[in-house]
Design a protein around this motif. Structure first.
Motif, PDB file in Angstrom:
ATOM      1  N   VAL A 208       3.735   4.161 -15.204  1.00 40.02           N
ATOM      2  CA  VAL A 208       4.159   3.464 -15.343  1.00 40.02           C
ATOM      3  C   VAL A 208       5.050   3.517 -14.061  1.00 40.02           C
ATOM      4  O   VAL A 208       4.998   3.896 -12.788  1.00 40.02           O
ATOM      5  N   ALA A 209       5.502   2.116 -14.004  1.00 37.93           N
ATOM      6  CA  ALA A 209       6.220   0.951 -12.132  1.00 37.93           C
ATOM      7  C   ALA A 209       7.560   0.779 -11.867  1.00 37.93           C
ATOM      8  O   ALA A 209       8.337   1.001 -12.969  1.00 37.93           O
ATOM      9  N   PHE A 210       7.575   1.482 -10.898  1.00 37.57           N
ATOM     10  CA  PHE A 210       9.008   1.077 -10.602  1.00 37.57           C
ATOM     11  C   PHE A 210       9.813   0.124  -9.315  1.00 37.57           C
ATOM     12  O   PHE A 210       8.483   0.398  -8.364  1.00 37.57           O
ATOM     13  N   ASP A 211      10.166  -0.977 -10.054  1.00 38.62           N
ATOM     14  CA  ASP A 211      10.412  -1.296  -8.365  1.00 38.62           C
ATOM     15  C   ASP A 211       9.659  -2.083  -7.610  1.00 38.62           C
ATOM     16  O   ASP A 211       9.195  -1.849  -5.893  1.00 38.62           O
ATOM     17  N   THR A 212       8.823  -2.273  -8.038  1.00 36.00           N
ATOM     18  CA  THR A 212       7.441  -3.184  -7.402  1.00 36.00           C
ATOM     19  C   THR A 212       7.856  -5.002  -6.301  1.00 36.00           C
ATOM     20  O   THR A 212       8.198  -5.303  -7.124  1.00 36.00           O
ATOM     21  N   THR A 213       6.957  -5.229  -5.398  1.00 35.66           N
ATOM     22  CA  THR A 213       7.353  -6.165  -5.193  1.00 35.66           C
ATOM     23  C   THR A 213       6.478  -7.014  -3.611  1.00 35.66           C
ATOM     24  O   THR A 213       4.871  -5.975  -4.071  1.00 35.66           O
ATOM     25  N   SER A 214       6.520  -7.945  -3.870  1.00 40.49           N
ATOM     26  CA  SER A 214       5.186  -8.675  -2.889  1.00 40.49           C
ATOM     27  C   SER A 214       6.045 -10.355  -2.480  1.00 40.49           C
ATOM     28  O   SER A 214       6.530 -10.613  -3.173  1.00 40.49           O
ATOM     29  N   ASP A 215       5.113 -10.077  -1.810  1.00 41.76           N
ATOM     30  CA  ASP A 215       5.192 -11.750  -0.640  1.00 41.76           C
ATOM     31  C   ASP A 215       4.016 -11.792  -0.484  1.00 41.76           C
ATOM     32  O   ASP A 215       3.152 -11.257   0.090  1.00 41.76           O
ATOM     33  N   GLU A 216       4.439 -13.116   0.946  1.00 41.43           N
ATOM     34  CA  GLU A 216       2.693 -13.574   1.588  1.00 41.43           C
ATOM     35  C   GLU A 216       3.140 -12.232   2.952  1.00 41.43           C
ATOM     36  O   GLU A 216       1.761 -12.028   3.265  1.00 41.43           O
ATOM     37  N   SER A 217       3.602 -11.420   3.039  1.00 41.40           N
ATOM     38  CA  SER A 217       3.966 -10.755   4.376  1.00 41.40           C
ATOM     39  C   SER A 217       3.352  -9.005   3.947  1.00 41.40           C
ATOM     40  O   SER A 217       3.476  -8.649   4.709  1.00 41.40           O
ATOM     41  N   GLY A 218       3.404  -9.400   2.653  1.00 41.10           N
ATOM     42  CA  GLY A 218       2.681  -7.579   1.597  1.00 41.10           C
ATOM     43  C   GLY A 218       3.571  -7.403   0.755  1.00 41.10           C
ATOM     44  O   GLY A 218       3.992  -7.706  -0.147  1.00 41.10           O
TER      45      GLY A 218
END
Length: 217
Positions: free
Chosen positions: A38-48
């Motif tokens: 179960v995942a909470f508050d996942t984020t991703s972009d070019e900086s990490g």
């Protein structure tokens, strides 16, 4: 029924995405009992990227703990790990040097991190030096009637920006696979079929690993 936010990219890997406020509600517990990450508050972009994930293990916290702090077992659950060395270990603190090579287009990651440990409830880690810009997070272990709740949070920022699809893939598949692999190595998967499914998600080899536990009875 509470509203559940599902991210398609994560759903394809067997990961459910929830609001952090729902971390211990019955709906979430049902997902954890079913073996899901179960995942909470996942984020991703070019900086990490960053992620907060939970998994339930049918094993004592010590069993999961012993897997996480083992350099030998890390070759099974850390994708692309080629070197792991404990440089210093004094009581509740350790310095660990790791090298991770995942191939093009991701540059080799060579770093040392500090691990602050409170047996067997929490491991907090942070970058000390290396070619990452940032790495920090924690492992927390909570004994519940259903088993050991393993709570994992991490934020990583590479030294060189990576393609966004690579970062997204590492979060949507790599991190859940890491958690499932750790559970399998700790003997916390429950049924034999689930143990094999968890071990099949290990990015590294599990053959002839010392300390590999059988499925819980």
């Amino acid at each position: 029924m509470k509203k559940i936010l599902i991210c398609t990219a994560l759903l394809l890997t067997g990961v459910s995405v929830l609001s952090a406020a729902d971390a211990t509600d019955p709906e979430t517990i049902d997902m954890l009992l079913a073996g899901e990450v179960v995942a909470f508050d996942t984020t991703s972009d070019e900086s990490g990227g960053s992620a907060h994930m939970q998994i339930l293990a049918q094993a004592p916290p010590q069993a999961v703990w012993n897997v996480i702090i083992s350099c030998e077992l890390a070759f099974a659950f850390v994708d692309g790990l080629t070197h792991c060395e404990v440089l210093e270990e004094t009581g509740d603190r350790a310095l660990v040097h790791q090298v991770v090579k995942r191939g093009w287009p991701i540059p080799t990651q060579d770093f040392t991190f500090e691990s602050l440990r409170q047996p067997y409830s929490e491991i907090v880690f942070r970058l000390v030096e290396g070619n990452l810009k940032a790495m920090e997070g924690y492992w927390r272990f909570t004994i519940r009637p259903e088993g050991t709740l393993v709570d994992y949070q991490v934020r990583v920022q590479p030294g060189i920006p990576a393609p966004r699809f690579i970062v997204r893939r590492n979060i949507s598949k790599g991190m859940p696979d890491l958690l499932a692999c750790v559970r399998g190595l700790a003997g916390g998967s429950g049924e034999e079929s689930r143990t094999q499914a968890d071990l099949d998600r290990c990015p590294g080899s599990t053959e002839d690993l010392p300390g590999l536990r059988p499925a819980s009875q």
